[in-house]
Structures are given as C-alpha cells and as structure tokens.
Motif scaffolding. Structure first.
Motif, PDB file in Angstrom:
ATOM      1  N   ARG A  17       0.809  -1.111   0.022  1.00  0.00           N
ATOM      2  CA  ARG A  17       0.006  -0.088  -0.190  1.00  0.00           C
ATOM      3  C   ARG A  17       0.904   1.314  -0.221  1.00  0.00           C
ATOM      4  N   ASP A  18       1.330   1.620   1.069  1.00  0.00           N
ATOM      5  CA  ASP A  18       2.393   2.760   1.073  1.00  0.00           C
ATOM      6  C   ASP A  18       3.643   2.515   0.116  1.00  0.00           C
ATOM      7  N   HIS A 204       4.124   4.589  12.463  1.00  0.00           N
ATOM      8  CA  HIS A 204       4.089   4.525  11.159  1.00  0.00           C
ATOM      9  C   HIS A 204       4.819   5.717  10.593  1.00  0.00           C
ATOM     10  N   HIS A 206       7.712   8.096   8.411  1.00  0.00           N
ATOM     11  CA  HIS A 206       8.341   8.233   7.021  1.00  0.00           C
ATOM     12  C   HIS A 206       9.962   8.807   7.023  1.00  0.00           C
ATOM     13  N   ASN A 240       9.432   4.530   4.004  1.00  0.00           N
ATOM     14  CA  ASN A 240       8.921   4.417   5.303  1.00  0.00           C
ATOM     15  C   ASN A 240      10.145   3.580   6.024  1.00  0.00           C
TER      16      ASN A 240
END
Ligand code: KIV
Ligand code: ZN
Length: 506
Positions: A17-18, A204, A206, A240
């Motif tokens: 997804r990301d 989560h 970045h 990420n």
C-alpha cells in the motif's frame, strides 16, 4: 498471535500500500501476490494489501491477497467515509483474518487546508467512520494522519473517540518524516498514559530526514507495540521504516530492546531481492542489511580481523539474513530435485510444471555458461515464471555493429498476438537499433526514461540483467530482461515494459 506477550512487537507491513505509492514501484496483481507470499514466509503479522476504495486494481489486490494468504491478517486502508469502509469490508470478506484501517488527518494544517473541516467536524468523522468499521469487522485500526504535527491533546481526544467507537489499534503516523526520536517517543508515552492499556499503539514513520527506523525504535521504548514498515523502506517520497533494518536492530540488539518479534530473519534477503526484481530498482550497494556492501570488507585491517574472528567487524552473520553464499549451485547435469530444493531454499515455492520450466532454462543456460549461481537461477525464475502474458514476444534477434562506418543494424522477428512479424532497423548503437526496430514494428514510440545493465554475477559470461523504464501517454512501466547477451536482454526488457504498458491500456 497466540498468547499475549507484552514484549512482542507486531510487524504490520505496508509494502503493497504505502510502498506501492513510491514513485516507480507500481506492481501488477501477480507481482503483489508474489510479494504477499514472501511477506508471509517472512513472518509479518499483518499485510496492508491496498486501499480498496482507491481503484478497482487496489480492490482486486486486497481481495486476492485476502484469499491467497493463510496465516497473516490482511488489511485494507479506508478514509472515514462510509463507502470506503464498505469497499474495504467487501474486499476483505474472504480473508481468514482481516483488519480495516481507517484514517483521517488531525493536524491543523491538514484539517484546514486539505480537508477543509473544523476540528469538531473531524472528531465527528472519526466517530462515524470507526463505528461503521467496527460494525464490519472486529479488528479496526485508527490512524491520525500527520499525528506528529497535530496538537497533542487534540490527537489524544481523537484517539479516545476512536477507541470508544471500537478501534483496537491506534496508529500515530509521522506522515511527513518530521519527528525527532525523543520528541516522537514523548508523544507516544503521552498517549500511552491516557489510553486503555489494552489498546495497541502503532507507529508509521516516513524517512524524509533518514530517521524512520530510529523513530520507530524510540517509539517502541516508549510503549508502542506495532510498527508499520515496508520491505527495503519503499514508500511515499523518501519511504517508510525498512522492515529489514527494524527486524535486525531488534534481533542484534535484543539485549538492549528486550523485545520479541515473529520475523524469520533468514527470509529477509530473498524477500528484498524479489521486491527489487519486481519493481526494477536495484538494491543500493550501501543499503543496510541487504546491500552488496553490507558484508563486504575492503580495508586490509578489517579483512584480517574478519578472517581471525568475523565478530571483529560483523555484528550479524550473512546467514542470519539469508544471504546465499556465492557457491556454484547448478550446472548442465543438475537434476529436477536439486533445482527444486535450491529454489525452495531461496524462497520460491513453485508448482511442478514451473520447476520443469526453470529446469529446462537452467539446462539451456548451462550450454552457454559453465557455472550457474543463485542470482542466475533467480533471473531465470523471473524470465520463465513471473513474466506477464506477452502481447509482444521476441522470437529471433540479430544485431550487427562494427566500426567500418556502417550504422549498427538490428534484425528482429517478433510474435505479436500470435502473428510473426519481421523488421530491420538502424540506430546510433546496437541497443538503439534494437529499440528503434521494436518501436517501428509495434507502432509504439515510448520515451526511454531509464536504461541500466547489471551483470548478475562476475565474469564475462555473466547473465546481463537489463532494466528499462518506458513512458507513453502519461503511463510508465518498468521492464526487465536477462540473457547472457546484453543486447538480447535489452530487447527483452524493452518488450517486457511494452507488454506492461499494453496491459495498463487494457
Ligand atoms: O503516512 C501516513 O500518514 C499514512 C497513513 C494513511 C497511515 O500512510
Ligand atoms: Zn505513510
């Protein structure tokens, strides 16, 4: 997850997804399934397979991964919007274990400029969205997007509402990679003190400032117990937190963190290689854990030390991440069982007819090249098994190039939708001649954005692995090809990208 262990951290993987939101990392359905299988072998706890409401392709990816994987929980992202949540629930209906991950932004900047909502309206959206998700599944995660730039007490209030409406996991994303480790840890600790202790706090992060893994580890020290990660750290912008870095930090420094996890670290290298091949992005040599230099020692003092005792300069062993020794693995006389066992040890569980296809490719490569290494075998797997059904396939290629003043010439025979087509063309160099000829015969003239050649193993007989990126009508696709002849590998890579563009057009 079995018995509750307060020191067990949950690996929530968002490569599909990301990670897929990373420029150039688009994957087709069969590639996503392949990644999901390697994530399952890696032992991740949750796979975020997509954002079902965002496109029919994402919906299909979530639904297919949900059907395909056995042990891992499958998750879909959704906004706090009812129709998004319904789409996520629909895509997940065949999952053995599922989760809906609902998010909305809580920072002043996002609420005002992106959502155009007041804080009160956002709280109401959380209530509506999370309650609806909780009516669809018993496992709901809620994320405050841009949490690290949100007002602390407003973020806690948003989290409290989410928990009251049924969220069991609260995710605190550092959406823009802005947080610093101590600051982020303090935010997690602040939330933890004010929330039901049964609720799992997730992070989560970045990597815009290169702190994604450091921030994740700091958050674990402050009580977070779930990390959202991606293979090789791919993801929006700078990516990420990298799964492999986090897993090895927890493993190598278990004495410091005292935390447990379910990652089978010896599956890390095969999974990273598979991802790199699928998205057509080589692993940087200096990449921690999985880069080619990660276990290479250049200085004489280091080499001498490692020979005496590897621990002098190695904090983990190559075997602990599943790095294959570069021993010769296959040759002309290799049998079916040897190929099958070797493939399994590299993380490829293939069907019997797929093993046969790889075996016959091994035999024909062995006619051209004496020693076949793990990397060669992996290239053959991708050529034979994971190649998408081709509209354009290479049948024959002849190239002439000399310094006599004659232009380099390519003569090719292609199979286009079952029909043989021949063409000859000129170019500035042999690769250019091949690409020009293919463009003319297929009627496509895409822009060539990237062209790279990599010798898979050492030696002049190494398999050449070519990666190209083509763009046409606003769409772009990566293509790969491998062959002992790099010109032939280039033709295959170019056709592979054209096949992907053709599939996207459909
Ligand atoms: O970075 C982010 O905030 C996200 C959320 C949707 C979790 O990806
Ligand atoms: Zn993100």
């Amino acid at each position: 997850m079995n018995k509750y262990d307060p020191n067990r951290v949950i690996f929530f993987d968002t490569t599909l997804r990301d990670g897929e939101q990373s420029p150039g990392a688009t994957m087709n359905l069969s590639e996503k399934i392949r990644i999901a299988q390697s994530l399952e072998s890696l032992g991740v706890d949750i796979i975020e397979a997509g954002f079902a409401a965002s496109s029919p392709g994402d919906f299909e990816a979530v639904a297919t991964v949900a059907r395909e994987v056995e042990k891992v929980r499958v998750c879909s992202l959704a906004r706090t919007v009812i129709s998004d949540i319904d789409r996520a629930a629909e895509a997940l209906k065949e999952a053995k274990h599922s989760r809906i991950h609902v998010f909305v932004a809580t920072s002043p900047l996002h609420m005002e400029h992106k959502l155009n909502k007041t804080p009160e309206q956002v709280l109401k959206m959380i209530e509506t969205g999370v309650s609806h998700a909780a009516a669809c599944t018993d496992d709901v995660e809620f994320s405050c997007e841009d949490a690290s730039r949100s007002d602390l007490d407003f973020m806690v209030e948003a989290c409290r509402i989410a928990v009251a409406c049924g969220a069991k996991t609260l995710n605190i994303p550092d959406t823009v990679g802005y947080a610093q480790p101590e600051e982020y840890a303090a935010r997690i600790a602040y939330l933890k003190e004010r929330i039901d202790p049964k609720v799992i706090i997730s992070v989560h992060v970045h990597n815009d400032l290169g702190l994604a893994v450091a921030n994740t580890l700091a958050a674990f020290r402050a009580g977070a117990r779930q990390a959202e990660v991606t293979l090789c750290g791919i993801g929006e912008r700078a990516g990420n937190a990298a799964l492999e870095e986090l897993a090895m930090a927890l493993t190598v420094r278990k004495n410091y963190y005292q935390l447990n996890h379910g990652i089978k670290t010896e599956q890390i290298y095969p999974a990273a290689r598979i991802l790199s091949r699928i998205i057509g992005q080589p692993l940087a040599r200096n990449k921690p854990i999985v880069g080619a230099n990660a276990f290479a020692h250049e200085s004489g003092i280091h080499q001498a030390g490692v020979l005496k005792n590897p621990e002098t300069y190695e904090i983990m062993t190559p075997a602990s991440i599943g790095l294959p020794s570069n021993a010769i693995v296959m040759g002309k006389h290799s049998g079916r069982n040897a190929v099958k066992a070797k493939l399994e040890s590299m993380g490829y569980a293939l069907e019997p007819e797929q093993v046969d296809a790889v075996l016959s490719a091994v035999k024909s490569l062995a006619d051209k090249k004496k020693d076949i290494f793990d990397e060669d075998l992996e290239a053959l797997v991708f050529e034979e098994i994971y190649r998408i059904p081709d509209k354009y396939a290479l049948v024959h290629l002849g190239v002439q190039s000399s310094d006599t003043g004659l232009p380099p010439t390519a003569v090719l025979v292609l199979d286009i939708d079952g029909k043989r087509v021949e063409h000859a063309g000129f170019g500035v160099g042999p690769v250019d001649a091949v690409f020009q000829a293919i463009a003319a015969v297929t009627g496509h003239k895409p822009g060539l954005e990237q062209y790279s050649v990599n010798a898979i193993t050492g030696g002049t007989d190494a398999l050449g692995e070519v990666t190209v990126r083509l763009t046409e009508n606003g769409r772009s696709a990566v293509g790969r090809g491998s062959h002992p002849d790099v010109i032939n590998a280039s033709a295959r890579a170019y056709l592979n990208a054209l096949n992907r563009l053709a599939k996207m057009e459909k």
